[in-house]
Structures are given as C-alpha cells and as structure tokens.
Motif scaffolding. Sequence first.
Motif, PDB file in Angstrom:
ATOM      1  N   PHE A   1     -19.144 -25.842 -14.101  1.00 23.01           N
ATOM      2  CA  PHE A   1     -19.365 -24.470 -13.626  1.00 23.01           C
ATOM      3  C   PHE A   1     -20.425 -23.779 -14.496  1.00 23.01           C
ATOM      4  O   PHE A   1     -21.380 -23.197 -13.987  1.00 23.01           O
ATOM      5  CB  PHE A   1     -18.048 -23.695 -13.661  1.00 23.01           C
ATOM      6  CG  PHE A   1     -18.209 -22.228 -13.368  1.00 23.01           C
ATOM      7  CD1 PHE A   1     -18.422 -21.794 -12.071  1.00 23.01           C
ATOM      8  CD2 PHE A   1     -18.175 -21.294 -14.391  1.00 23.01           C
ATOM      9  CE1 PHE A   1     -18.606 -20.447 -11.801  1.00 23.01           C
ATOM     10  CE2 PHE A   1     -18.349 -19.938 -14.132  1.00 23.01           C
ATOM     11  CZ  PHE A   1     -18.567 -19.518 -12.825  1.00 23.01           C
ATOM     12  N   ASN A   2     -20.273 -23.887 -15.816  1.00 19.86           N
ATOM     13  CA  ASN A   2     -21.275 -23.295 -16.711  1.00 19.86           C
ATOM     14  C   ASN A   2     -22.655 -23.872 -16.437  1.00 19.86           C
ATOM     15  O   ASN A   2     -23.646 -23.149 -16.330  1.00 19.86           O
ATOM     16  CB  ASN A   2     -20.923 -23.581 -18.179  1.00 19.86           C
ATOM     17  CG  ASN A   2     -19.766 -22.733 -18.667  1.00 19.86           C
ATOM     18  OD1 ASN A   2     -19.514 -21.658 -18.136  1.00 19.86           O
ATOM     19  ND2 ASN A   2     -19.056 -23.221 -19.671  1.00 19.86           N
ATOM     20  N   GLY A   3     -22.710 -25.198 -16.333  1.00 15.86           N
ATOM     21  CA  GLY A   3     -23.989 -25.867 -16.116  1.00 15.86           C
ATOM     22  C   GLY A   3     -24.623 -25.451 -14.807  1.00 15.86           C
ATOM     23  O   GLY A   3     -25.838 -25.235 -14.727  1.00 15.86           O
ATOM     24  N   PHE A   4     -23.800 -25.312 -13.779  1.00 15.81           N
ATOM     25  CA  PHE A   4     -24.334 -24.900 -12.482  1.00 15.81           C
ATOM     26  C   PHE A   4     -24.956 -23.509 -12.582  1.00 15.81           C
ATOM     27  O   PHE A   4     -26.070 -23.274 -12.113  1.00 15.81           O
ATOM     28  CB  PHE A   4     -23.217 -24.909 -11.434  1.00 15.81           C
ATOM     29  CG  PHE A   4     -23.664 -24.488 -10.071  1.00 15.81           C
ATOM     30  CD1 PHE A   4     -24.361 -25.367  -9.260  1.00 15.81           C
ATOM     31  CD2 PHE A   4     -23.412 -23.204  -9.606  1.00 15.81           C
ATOM     32  CE1 PHE A   4     -24.793 -24.975  -8.003  1.00 15.81           C
ATOM     33  CE2 PHE A   4     -23.839 -22.806  -8.359  1.00 15.81           C
ATOM     34  CZ  PHE A   4     -24.540 -23.690  -7.547  1.00 15.81           C
ATOM     35  N   CYS A   5     -24.236 -22.580 -13.228  1.00  9.97           N
ATOM     36  CA  CYS A   5     -24.758 -21.209 -13.345  1.00  9.97           C
ATOM     37  C   CYS A   5     -26.048 -21.188 -14.177  1.00  9.97           C
ATOM     38  O   CYS A   5     -27.011 -20.516 -13.813  1.00  9.97           O
ATOM     39  CB  CYS A   5     -23.718 -20.296 -13.990  1.00  9.97           C
ATOM     40  SG  CYS A   5     -22.274 -20.030 -12.966  1.00  9.97           S
ATOM     41  N   VAL A   6     -26.067 -21.938 -15.271  1.00  9.72           N
ATOM     42  CA  VAL A   6     -27.235 -21.883 -16.159  1.00  9.72           C
ATOM     43  C   VAL A   6     -28.421 -22.633 -15.556  1.00  9.72           C
ATOM     44  O   VAL A   6     -29.537 -22.115 -15.478  1.00  9.72           O
ATOM     45  CB  VAL A   6     -26.888 -22.470 -17.550  1.00  9.72           C
ATOM     46  CG1 VAL A   6     -28.132 -22.559 -18.417  1.00  9.72           C
ATOM     47  CG2 VAL A   6     -25.830 -21.627 -18.232  1.00  9.72           C
ATOM     48  N   ALA A   7     -28.180 -23.862 -15.106  1.00 11.00           N
ATOM     49  CA  ALA A   7     -29.288 -24.716 -14.705  1.00 11.00           C
ATOM     50  C   ALA A   7     -29.749 -24.458 -13.273  1.00 11.00           C
ATOM     51  O   ALA A   7     -30.941 -24.500 -12.992  1.00 11.00           O
ATOM     52  CB  ALA A   7     -28.901 -26.189 -14.876  1.00 11.00           C
ATOM     53  N   ARG A   8     -28.811 -24.196 -12.360  1.00  9.21           N
ATOM     54  CA  ARG A   8     -29.208 -24.024 -10.956  1.00  9.21           C
ATOM     55  C   ARG A   8     -29.415 -22.561 -10.602  1.00  9.21           C
ATOM     56  O   ARG A   8     -30.404 -22.204  -9.986  1.00  9.21           O
ATOM     57  CB  ARG A   8     -28.160 -24.619 -10.023  1.00  9.21           C
ATOM     58  CG  ARG A   8     -27.814 -26.052 -10.311  1.00  9.21           C
ATOM     59  CD  ARG A   8     -28.798 -27.017  -9.680  1.00  9.21           C
ATOM     60  NE  ARG A   8     -28.465 -28.385 -10.091  1.00  9.21           N
ATOM     61  CZ  ARG A   8     -29.293 -29.416 -10.014  1.00  9.21           C
ATOM     62  NH1 ARG A   8     -30.520 -29.244  -9.528  1.00  9.21           N
ATOM     63  NH2 ARG A   8     -28.928 -30.604 -10.403  1.00  9.21           N
ATOM     64  N   LEU A   9     -28.451 -21.697 -11.005  1.00  6.00           N
ATOM     65  CA  LEU A   9     -28.584 -20.281 -10.651  1.00  6.00           C
ATOM     66  C   LEU A   9     -29.425 -19.520 -11.669  1.00  6.00           C
ATOM     67  O   LEU A   9     -29.773 -18.378 -11.461  1.00  6.00           O
ATOM     68  CB  LEU A   9     -27.201 -19.628 -10.532  1.00  6.00           C
ATOM     69  CG  LEU A   9     -26.215 -20.291  -9.573  1.00  6.00           C
ATOM     70  CD1 LEU A   9     -24.921 -19.484  -9.504  1.00  6.00           C
ATOM     71  CD2 LEU A   9     -26.824 -20.420  -8.178  1.00  6.00           C
TER      72      LEU A   9
ATOM     73  N   THR B   1     -34.819 -31.811 -15.314  1.00  4.72           N
ATOM     74  CA  THR B   1     -34.350 -30.921 -16.377  1.00  4.72           C
ATOM     75  C   THR B   1     -33.089 -30.166 -15.979  1.00  4.72           C
ATOM     76  O   THR B   1     -32.169 -30.020 -16.786  1.00  4.72           O
ATOM     77  CB  THR B   1     -35.442 -29.909 -16.779  1.00  4.72           C
ATOM     78  OG1 THR B   1     -35.918 -29.268 -15.604  1.00  4.72           O
ATOM     79  CG2 THR B   1     -36.595 -30.597 -17.462  1.00  4.72           C
ATOM     80  N   ALA B   2     -33.027 -29.700 -14.736  1.00  5.99           N
ATOM     81  CA  ALA B   2     -31.840 -28.947 -14.316  1.00  5.99           C
ATOM     82  C   ALA B   2     -30.613 -29.847 -14.342  1.00  5.99           C
ATOM     83  O   ALA B   2     -29.554 -29.463 -14.849  1.00  5.99           O
ATOM     84  CB  ALA B   2     -32.057 -28.358 -12.929  1.00  5.99           C
ATOM     85  N   GLY B   3     -30.742 -31.049 -13.816  1.00  2.00           N
ATOM     86  CA  GLY B   3     -29.621 -31.987 -13.797  1.00  2.00           C
ATOM     87  C   GLY B   3     -29.162 -32.343 -15.204  1.00  2.00           C
ATOM     88  O   GLY B   3     -27.969 -32.411 -15.484  1.00  2.00           O
ATOM     89  N   HIS B   4     -30.137 -32.543 -16.089  1.00  2.00           N
ATOM     90  CA  HIS B   4     -29.785 -32.918 -17.457  1.00  2.00           C
ATOM     91  C   HIS B   4     -29.059 -31.772 -18.164  1.00  2.00           C
ATOM     92  O   HIS B   4     -28.050 -31.972 -18.835  1.00  2.00           O
ATOM     93  CB  HIS B   4     -31.044 -33.303 -18.232  1.00  2.00           C
ATOM     94  CG  HIS B   4     -30.754 -33.986 -19.536  1.00  2.00           C
ATOM     95  ND1 HIS B   4     -30.625 -35.349 -19.648  1.00  2.00           N
ATOM     96  CD2 HIS B   4     -30.526 -33.490 -20.768  1.00  2.00           C
ATOM     97  CE1 HIS B   4     -30.336 -35.656 -20.898  1.00  2.00           C
ATOM     98  NE2 HIS B   4     -30.277 -34.544 -21.601  1.00  2.00           N
ATOM     99  N   LEU B   5     -29.580 -30.565 -17.993  1.00  4.58           N
ATOM    100  CA  LEU B   5     -28.965 -29.397 -18.616  1.00  4.58           C
ATOM    101  C   LEU B   5     -27.536 -29.234 -18.116  1.00  4.58           C
ATOM    102  O   LEU B   5     -26.610 -28.963 -18.897  1.00  4.58           O
ATOM    103  CB  LEU B   5     -29.799 -28.154 -18.265  1.00  4.58           C
ATOM    104  CG  LEU B   5     -29.735 -27.001 -19.247  1.00  4.58           C
ATOM    105  CD1 LEU B   5     -30.095 -27.457 -20.641  1.00  4.58           C
ATOM    106  CD2 LEU B   5     -30.677 -25.881 -18.794  1.00  4.58           C
ATOM    107  N   MET B   6     -27.361 -29.435 -16.813  1.00  6.50           N
ATOM    108  CA  MET B   6     -26.030 -29.318 -16.239  1.00  6.50           C
ATOM    109  C   MET B   6     -25.093 -30.349 -16.872  1.00  6.50           C
ATOM    110  O   MET B   6     -23.952 -30.031 -17.216  1.00  6.50           O
ATOM    111  CB  MET B   6     -26.124 -29.526 -14.732  1.00  6.50           C
ATOM    112  CG  MET B   6     -24.895 -29.099 -14.021  1.00  6.50           C
ATOM    113  SD  MET B   6     -25.269 -28.686 -12.320  1.00  6.50           S
ATOM    114  CE  MET B   6     -23.684 -29.006 -11.619  1.00  6.50           C
ATOM    115  N   SER B   7     -25.583 -31.558 -17.056  1.00  2.88           N
ATOM    116  CA  SER B   7     -24.730 -32.600 -17.637  1.00  2.88           C
ATOM    117  C   SER B   7     -24.364 -32.263 -19.079  1.00  2.88           C
ATOM    118  O   SER B   7     -23.283 -32.626 -19.559  1.00  2.88           O
ATOM    119  CB  SER B   7     -25.423 -33.960 -17.558  1.00  2.88           C
ATOM    120  OG  SER B   7     -26.436 -34.064 -18.538  1.00  2.88           O
TER     121      SER B   7
END
Lengths: 341, 272
Positions: free
Chosen positions: A133-141, A231-237
């Motif tokens: 959830f955190n990763g989704f908000c930071v990396a995608r949203l 980058t977004a995927g990696h940050l989310m992981s």
Amino acid sequence: MTGTTTVPPAELATLAPPSLGRRLRGALTSSPAYMSGILLLLVLFFTFMRPDTFASAFNLRNIFLDASVLLVIAIGMTYVMIAGGFDLSVGSVLVFSGVAAAKAMEAVGRDGIGTVAIGTGVALVTGLAWGLFNGFCVARLRVSALITTLGSMGAALGMAYLVTDGNDIRTVPNTLIAIGTGNIGGIPSLVLISALFTVIGMIILHLTRYGRHTFLIGSNPEASRRAGINTAGHLMSLYALSGLLAGAAAMLSLGRFSTTTLEGHGTDPLEAVTAVVLGGTSLYGGRGTVIGTVIGVFIPAVLANGFIIMGVQPFWQMVVIGFVVIGAVYADQIKRQTQDR
Amino acid sequence: MGNAAENLTHTPDDSAGPILEARGISKSFGHVEALRGADFSARAGEVTALIGDNGAGKSTLVKILSGVYKANAGEIFIRGRKVSFDSPAAAHAAGIETVYQDLSVAQDLSPAANMFMGREKLLPGLLGRLGFLDNAAMRRESLLAFQRLKVSLKDMDTPVASLSGGQRQSVAICRSIMWARSVVFMDEPTAALGVVQTGRTLDLIRRIRDTGIAVVLISHNMRDVIQVADVIEVLRLGRRIARMPNKGVTVQDLVGAMTGALDAETEEGATP
Ligand SMILES: Nc1ncnc2c1ncn2[C@@H]1O[C@H](COP(=O)(O)OP(=O)(O)OP(=O)(O)O)[C@@H](O)[C@H]1O
Ligand SMILES: [Mg+2]
C-alpha cells in the motif's frame, strides 16, 4: 591529427582490480569505519568502568536481544533510504501484524509449531500488504513518502487498537514464546534470526542487481528510468520489503515479550532512521551499507545500557544520540559538498 | 588541419534511406509547445548536426527519439519501419543510445556501475540466475572502453561525483558508444570539455560514424558543427526549418538560419 595525444600510463587506471591496500584505505575512511570505532570506544569505556556488570554475559545478551527486533526493521529502512525514500510506518505495521498474528493464532486455538507457522504467515502477509500500500501510494500515485507513511503509521495503529479495544493480546502460544526466549548453541534464537536477516540483507544489497538498482534509483531516479530500469516497480518492491520485514519483526517481538506491545513501538521508525543515518546511509539516497546500520543500531543500545549500569540517568542517551544524529547528517553533507566539484 | 582533410575525403552514401526518421513530432508541456510538427532524419554513416537557439526544442526531440518522452503527435521510423517507443528500453532495443544534456549519470556510483546502468552483467551460472553481479567483468570492460576511446580516469573505483566535469561527460559518452548499434544522440557532449578533449570527442564522433552508425550531434559551437557534420538540420521554435549538406556553409549562414534572418533561403545557405 588531434586525438593522438598519448596519456602517460601512470595516469591510467589499471585493469587489475583495486589492491587490498586501496580497498582497506577506502573502507577505513568510510562512515561505518568511524562509527564502528566509536562503538568500540564505547564498549571499551563501559567495560573498563564496570567490568563485572557491563561485560557480563547476561548484560551483553540483553543488549543483543534489545537490538535484534529493531535491527530487522532498520534493514528494511536502509534499503528504502538508499533509494531516496522514507518509511515512518514500520512501528505501527509491526504492531498491526503482531495483533493480526496473535488473533489468528488465538483462533486456531491449539498450541504447536503449526499454529506458530500460521501466525508467522499472517504477520508476513499483513506486513507485506501495508508495504505494498505504501509503495503504491509513493511510486504510482506519487504521494510524498513522508506523508504516505505518516498516514499509514496512524491508520495501522488505529486499526490495531480497533481490533483489540486497546488491550494487549496476551494469549501467545507457548511454542512461540519458547522460540522467542530460547537459545541455539548458547546464543539467543532471536539474535540468530536477526543476524540471518542482516547477512541476507547485506548480500542482496551489495552483490546483486536488485541492490545495484536500489542504489541507482536513489542516486539519480531520472537517469535510472532512462537506463531502462523500472523505477516505480522497484520503489514499490522496496516499500513492500520494508513492510515484510516489519511483519517478521512482529513475530520476533511477540516471541520475546509474549504480548502485542501496542504501546511499545511508537518510536521504532525514528530509532530505525537514527540507526540508518548513524551508519552512514545518506538522507539523499544513493549511498549506504547494511553493516553501517548494524553499528548504528548498537551505538544507542550500548549507550543506553552503559548509562543505566553507571547510574547515569538513561535519558541522557536520548540527548546524546539526538545531537550525534545531527552531527552525522552534517558530516554527510560536508562530504558531498567536497566531492561535488 | 588533418580534421578538415578527413572531412573532405569522407563521402556519405546518398543512395541509402535514413536509418531514423521522424515526421510531424509535436510535444507540449502544459502551455509550452516545445515541438510543433518537427521533422528529423539521420542516416547511417553520417554525422547529422541538430542546431537551434536555446529553447528551440532540440533536447525535447532527442528525448522523444530516445523513448524518454511520448510525443503528442507524429511518427517515428527506423529503417523505414514505423515504431513507437513507449520506454527508453524500447529505444535501446532499436540500437539507439543517448548522451543527455544533463549526462544522466549516478554520481554516487562508480564509472563501471554507470557504464552498465540498467544493463548489468551477471555472473555465469547459478549465481547469475540469482541476480549476482559480475563486477569484475563490468569493471574490466568499462576500462577497456575508456582506453579504446583514450579517456583517462585515474580512479575506476571512486564515485563519479569525485571526477571532473569533463571526465563525467566522458563516462556518459563512452557509455553511449559502448552500447550503440544504430544511432547515437549527443546533446552538447563537449559543453564541459577542454580544447584537447573536445578535439578528441570530435575525432571520436568521426570514428563512430565511420563504423556505420548514425551520429546526431547537438552543439552551440558552430565551428565544431562545421568541422564534423555531414548534414545540418536547423530547428527553430519547435520546427525543422532547414536541412542542408555541410558544403561551403559558414558560421554566419547557420546563425542566420537559427535566428530566422534567413527564412527564405534555407536549402543552399546563401549569404545575407
Ligand atoms: N520537462 C519540461 N517541462 C516543461 N517544459 C519543458 C520541459 N522540457 C522542455 N521544456 C520547454 O520546452 C522548450 C524546449 O526545450 P528544450 O530543452 O528542448 O530546448 P533546447 O533546444 O534543447 O535548448 P538548449 O539549447 O537551451 O538546450 C523550452 O521552452 C522549455 O522550457
Ligand atoms: Mg537542450
């Protein structure tokens, strides 16, 4: 023609890998080296002042036990911060996962290793879910990491209180308590487990492509994207990893304290950030080590323990560490300025 | 000068079609129209200079052709076949490499880590399949690339941040050349370089061109452009307003074309 100017061979780097001496010099001038020097001095000082109490097996055991739960969280924080991120939610996620695991094990009812395994699964999955959830908000949203994890810090703890009505769950299976307070070969199992996490964390961060991408993203996210890194995927992981480790830490905490310790983890994220920064990981991302974080966890732990043993008010530890952290960040900035010519 | 002689002896192959062609590329950032239907083409074995005033849209065009930005309109062709780059990786796969104006290096990592950024070499065997890096091989290959291109780095094991500006630029240039298979974009690659390094880079550009790669050079230095380019494309206010072979072109011609003083006579570059 231009371009035929020969470069004196002495000016060229050689094909040979850096010599041992060079590597040693590099390692000795790094922040973890300074910090481990300070740690060593602290240990020597307290040992000298109170040889019977500080250096006793019982006391050292306590220091390691206190550090082990925090260390697991701090490893996740190291990854996130090297990538230029931040995770304030780890303490609350730990509590949430602990409550979820305790509830699940309560529902199973029986004692035994199977119950503990189910509890561990629940703790890991819930930790992972918060991390995703955190990763989704930071990396995608693209919500700022500070705000996202501040938000989930409140939300996760709030939910833990809702589920428990604010009362700690104390029905932890005896098998888990036996693991949490037991020894393997004379060493507390908690310490061994967190040492295992540390070693795996080191290997992945410093030797694999996953770790390399973590450094690259923290150092220059736009360049990483242009280089074809997701980058977004990696940050989310990375946030997912941090959540997962908080879930793992929840089981360690349950095993050690036999209760969900609802009130016990409010300062965990700050302590983890302190450890990571003391260990020389840059607040700006791109630089850091797991071994530095290990040292960064132990400096405050040794200081607090030593003060208590010497009869100094333990609150002094908070004061000292507070200023030391500021100094560490200042030193990092100076280092960057002198390097960015 | 040897450079000029070499330039004269080189005759581009006029019969071949462009390896990279873009038609009607438009791109807006909010209210700013950076590109308004720009065309562009580059041929293998030629140096195409892309010139234009500050803000003309050169870097934006390069980023679109490198897969960094998505164009609002327009078409891109590689060897006559229409492509759409939805990521930098797609452009890489088409053999396109770029030296970005901001260099795009990770300052905290070593030159070798930067050379293999996003395309890291893994160890052979099981360890490689587990994602373990072959740092020794990456260091060795990077060093060979630097030596081949006569770039001297005193230290291969220090963060790029501690290199000089010119050395950093050299790392970015070497990286693009090491990977390029069809097109290299160089967005002001000599901006931070001294006289010697600039001369070397121009030589390098000729050598890459002679291997059959299309080199696209963006520069504000008109003397460099005239020295090294085979063809010059001029961009103004987001549009291509001229494409001329570099024959008898003077600095004044180019300045005139860029600023719009020469609107009518684009093809031959007459004197004002
Ligand atoms: N990411 C961006 N966001 C908003 N506007 C942008 C962005 N990139 C470019 N622009 C705008 O687009 C226009 C073209 O910019 P671009 O960088 O392509 O020019 P340029 O020809 O490369 O100039 P220079 O010679 O100064 O490098 C400028 O007006 C610039 O302000
Ligand atoms: Mg530009």
